[in-house]
Design a protein around this motif. Sequence first.
Motif, PDB file in Angstrom:
ATOM      1  N   PRO A  37       0.664  -1.280   0.096  1.00  0.00           N
ATOM      2  CA  PRO A  37       0.208  -0.055  -0.039  1.00  0.00           C
ATOM      3  C   PRO A  37       0.778   1.375  -0.045  1.00  0.00           C
ATOM      4  CG  PRO A  37      -0.854  -1.504   1.421  1.00  0.00           C
ATOM      5  CD  PRO A  37       0.373  -2.138   1.028  1.00  0.00           C
ATOM      6  N   ALA A  38       1.915   1.361   0.682  1.00  0.00           N
ATOM      7  CA  ALA A  38       2.870   2.396   0.595  1.00  0.00           C
ATOM      8  C   ALA A  38       3.560   2.770  -0.834  1.00  0.00           C
ATOM      9  CB  ALA A  38       3.707   2.309   1.987  1.00  0.00           C
ATOM     10  N   GLY A  39       3.810   1.734  -1.664  1.00  0.00           N
ATOM     11  CA  GLY A  39       4.567   1.862  -2.905  1.00  0.00           C
ATOM     12  C   GLY A  39       5.288   0.616  -3.053  1.00  0.00           C
ATOM     13  N   SER A  40       5.839   0.611  -4.066  1.00  0.00           N
ATOM     14  CA  SER A  40       6.587  -0.592  -4.792  1.00  0.00           C
ATOM     15  C   SER A  40       8.065  -0.526  -4.397  1.00  0.00           C
ATOM     16  CB  SER A  40       6.255  -0.881  -6.135  1.00  0.00           C
ATOM     17  OG  SER A  40       4.757  -1.135  -6.408  1.00  0.00           O
ATOM     18  N   ARG A  41       8.421  -1.997  -4.275  1.00  0.00           N
ATOM     19  CA  ARG A  41      10.049  -2.109  -4.362  1.00  0.00           C
ATOM     20  C   ARG A  41      10.318  -2.996  -5.465  1.00  0.00           C
ATOM     21  NH1 ARG A  41      12.697  -0.979   0.579  1.00  0.00           N
ATOM     22  NH2 ARG A  41      14.684  -1.765  -0.514  1.00  0.00           N
ATOM     23  N   ARG A  42      11.204  -2.532  -6.085  1.00  0.00           N
ATOM     24  CA  ARG A  42      11.911  -3.572  -7.273  1.00  0.00           C
ATOM     25  C   ARG A  42      13.374  -3.534  -7.195  1.00  0.00           C
ATOM     26  NH1 ARG A  42       7.894  -3.673 -11.431  1.00  0.00           N
ATOM     27  NH2 ARG A  42       6.240  -2.506 -11.076  1.00  0.00           N
ATOM     28  N   GLY A  43      13.779  -4.626  -7.664  1.00  0.00           N
ATOM     29  CA  GLY A  43      15.133  -5.114  -7.763  1.00  0.00           C
ATOM     30  C   GLY A  43      15.465  -6.078  -8.778  1.00  0.00           C
ATOM     31  N   THR A  44      16.846  -6.227  -8.929  1.00  0.00           N
ATOM     32  CA  THR A  44      17.427  -7.453  -9.924  1.00  0.00           C
ATOM     33  C   THR A  44      18.435  -8.181  -9.082  1.00  0.00           C
ATOM     34  OG1 THR A  44      18.983  -5.631 -10.652  1.00  0.00           O
ATOM     35  CG2 THR A  44      16.687  -6.011 -11.703  1.00  0.00           C
ATOM     36  N   THR A  45      18.461  -8.150  -7.870  1.00  0.00           N
ATOM     37  CA  THR A  45      19.726  -9.031  -7.291  1.00  0.00           C
ATOM     38  C   THR A  45      18.955  -9.561  -6.054  1.00  0.00           C
ATOM     39  OG1 THR A  45      20.658  -7.447  -5.981  1.00  0.00           O
ATOM     40  CG2 THR A  45      21.530  -7.869  -8.325  1.00  0.00           C
ATOM     41  N   SER A  46      19.374 -11.013  -5.625  1.00  0.00           N
ATOM     42  CA  SER A  46      19.011 -11.453  -4.244  1.00  0.00           C
ATOM     43  C   SER A  46      19.282 -10.210  -3.184  1.00  0.00           C
ATOM     44  CB  SER A  46      19.557 -12.790  -4.175  1.00  0.00           C
ATOM     45  OG  SER A  46      20.816 -13.034  -4.089  1.00  0.00           O
ATOM     46  N   GLU A  47      20.629  -9.684  -3.298  1.00  0.00           N
ATOM     47  CA  GLU A  47      21.202  -9.004  -2.282  1.00  0.00           C
ATOM     48  C   GLU A  47      20.348  -7.661  -1.965  1.00  0.00           C
ATOM     49  OE1 GLU A  47      23.667  -9.058  -0.357  1.00  0.00           O
ATOM     50  OE2 GLU A  47      24.438 -10.980  -1.175  1.00  0.00           O
ATOM     51  N   GLU A  48      19.626  -7.147  -3.254  1.00  0.00           N
ATOM     52  CA  GLU A  48      18.563  -6.171  -2.988  1.00  0.00           C
ATOM     53  C   GLU A  48      17.486  -6.736  -2.256  1.00  0.00           C
ATOM     54  OE1 GLU A  48      18.944  -3.163  -6.835  1.00  0.00           O
ATOM     55  OE2 GLU A  48      18.917  -5.097  -7.312  1.00  0.00           O
ATOM     56  N   MET A  49      16.955  -7.727  -2.709  1.00  0.00           N
ATOM     57  CA  MET A  49      15.794  -8.537  -1.865  1.00  0.00           C
ATOM     58  C   MET A  49      16.271  -8.537  -0.516  1.00  0.00           C
ATOM     59  SD  MET A  49      13.461 -11.290  -3.613  1.00  0.00           S
ATOM     60  CE  MET A  49      11.885 -11.799  -2.648  1.00  0.00           C
ATOM     61  N   VAL A  50      17.313  -9.074  -0.165  1.00  0.00           N
ATOM     62  CA  VAL A  50      17.611  -9.445   1.472  1.00  0.00           C
ATOM     63  C   VAL A  50      17.815  -7.905   2.142  1.00  0.00           C
ATOM     64  CG1 VAL A  50      19.398 -10.091   2.654  1.00  0.00           C
ATOM     65  CG2 VAL A  50      18.916 -11.495   0.971  1.00  0.00           C
ATOM     66  N   ARG A  51      18.332  -7.029   1.498  1.00  0.00           N
ATOM     67  CA  ARG A  51      18.387  -5.599   2.088  1.00  0.00           C
ATOM     68  C   ARG A  51      16.896  -5.050   2.300  1.00  0.00           C
ATOM     69  NH1 ARG A  51      20.437  -2.743  -2.193  1.00  0.00           N
ATOM     70  NH2 ARG A  51      22.230  -3.808  -1.781  1.00  0.00           N
ATOM     71  N   TYR A  52      16.008  -5.398   1.177  1.00  0.00           N
ATOM     72  CA  TYR A  52      14.779  -4.995   1.794  1.00  0.00           C
ATOM     73  C   TYR A  52      14.184  -5.776   2.839  1.00  0.00           C
ATOM     74  CZ  TYR A  52       9.726  -5.430   1.862  1.00  0.00           C
ATOM     75  OH  TYR A  52       8.217  -5.242   2.270  1.00  0.00           O
ATOM     76  N   LEU A  53      14.505  -7.018   3.042  1.00  0.00           N
ATOM     77  CA  LEU A  53      13.889  -7.749   4.274  1.00  0.00           C
ATOM     78  C   LEU A  53      14.563  -7.436   5.616  1.00  0.00           C
ATOM     79  CD1 LEU A  53      13.924 -11.440   2.509  1.00  0.00           C
ATOM     80  CD2 LEU A  53      12.094  -9.822   3.299  1.00  0.00           C
TER      81      LEU A  53
END
Length: 121
Positions: A37-53
Amino acid sequence: MATPNHLTRYYADVDAGDIDAAQARLHPEVTFAIHLPAGSRRGTTSEEMVRYLRDRGPVDRAHRPLRTGVDDDLEFVYGAVVEDGVTTTGHFLAAVRVVDGLITRYQVSFDVELALLGVDA
């Protein structure tokens, strides 16, 4: 009832706080889109996804899969997000592409209002 698959196992790792195990399920070049609801997060690496988590900080929430589906290399999960083991904060619909046992594409939408299934699901 939801059947375990790569995506449900990924959510179980995230919910247990085992981010390293969750990352091991991701291809290093996973492409992802997380729509909240607050917006979207996008990325292209597992490091980016883990950083989000990791940037979310400590959370007491769990993904409760209600339905799953698999069609060749695509997996789908619909479920509830539950906080404190009791309160449903919303529902999610996620899909991934799995290649050689790793998640290579990940898309999820979370909504705080719409539920596709009733409480008796």
